[in-house]
Scaffold this active site. Structure first.
Site, short mmCIF file in Angstrom:
data_model
loop_
_atom_site.label_atom_id
_atom_site.label_comp_id
_atom_site.label_asym_id
_atom_site.label_seq_id
_atom_site.Cartn_x
_atom_site.Cartn_y
_atom_site.Cartn_z
N SER A 7 0.82 -1.20 0.00
CA SER A 7 0.00 0.00 0.00
C SER A 7 0.86 1.26 0.00
CB SER A 7 -0.90 -0.02 1.24
OG SER A 7 -1.70 1.14 1.29
N SER A 8 0.25 2.37 -0.41
CA SER A 8 0.95 3.65 -0.40
C SER A 8 0.92 4.25 1.00
CB SER A 8 0.25 4.64 -1.35
OG SER A 8 0.33 4.19 -2.66
N MET A 9 1.96 5.01 1.28
CA MET A 9 2.00 5.73 2.56
C MET A 9 0.97 6.86 2.52
SD MET A 9 6.00 6.10 3.52
CE MET A 9 6.32 7.20 2.17
N GLY A 10 0.40 7.17 3.65
CA GLY A 10 -0.47 8.33 3.75
C GLY A 10 -1.88 8.12 3.24
N GLY A 11 -2.23 6.90 2.88
CA GLY A 11 -3.56 6.66 2.34
C GLY A 11 -4.68 6.95 3.30
#
Length: 167
Positions: free
Chosen positions: A150-154
């Protein structure tokens, strides 16, 4: 090294993307330990994966828009592990570059290009609904492990990823 017993079969969704292709490459490098299965949206991704050393028969196509939810369950059949590397990808709005170039020419500061999302590929649709569908399908197919990349900050409302323009 394993005997002729069943090698763990690892499905990778988003297999032709930047992260997914890296995962496939590593699995292919360890083909004595794992059997890689690439899940891609369409056939145009196949040559890239074959070039990485993946046999074409190990590439399965699933396009949620045209295949429906059950297609993932079918694609995951026989797999022990699922690695989810799908993600919404922002798309540059080309006209926004005019303001950026103008600011550069005139000494303006702080002008950034604008981004948006392809139709049907908003983060909510891909990173939330799409990933949930994959997890549910994996469970239905008997997959024992799921790894989510997953992407950071989602989950951060003020994250730049979440501020990118809608359609």
């Amino acid at each position: 090294t394993r005997t002729l017993a069943h090698l763990p079969q690892v499905a990778v969704t988003g297999a032709a993307g930047r992260t997914g292709a890296l995962v496939i490459k590593k699995l292919v490098e360890r083909k004595a330990d794992f059997e890689a299965v690439a899940i891609v949206r369409n056939a145009s991704s196949k040559p890239k994966l074959v070039q990485l050393g993946l046999p074409e028969q190990a590439i399965r196509e699933v396009d949620l828009a045209s295949s429906g939810e059950n297609a993932f369950t079918t694609a995951f059949a026989g797999c022990d592990t699922l690695i989810i590397a799908t993600s919404a990808v922002p798309v540059l709005k080309p006209l926004s570059m005019l303001a950026v170039f103008w600011a550069k020419l005139t000494g303006g500061k702080g002008v950034m290009p604008e981004f948006g999302w392809k139709e049907g590929q908003l983060p909510e649709q891909v990173d939330w609904i799409g990933q949930k569908l994959q997890i549910d399908a994996a469970k239905a197919a008997g997959v024992r492990r799921v790894v989510l990349v997953s992407s950071m900050g989602g989950t951060e409302v003020e994250s730049n990823l979440n501020k990118l323009g809608g359609n």
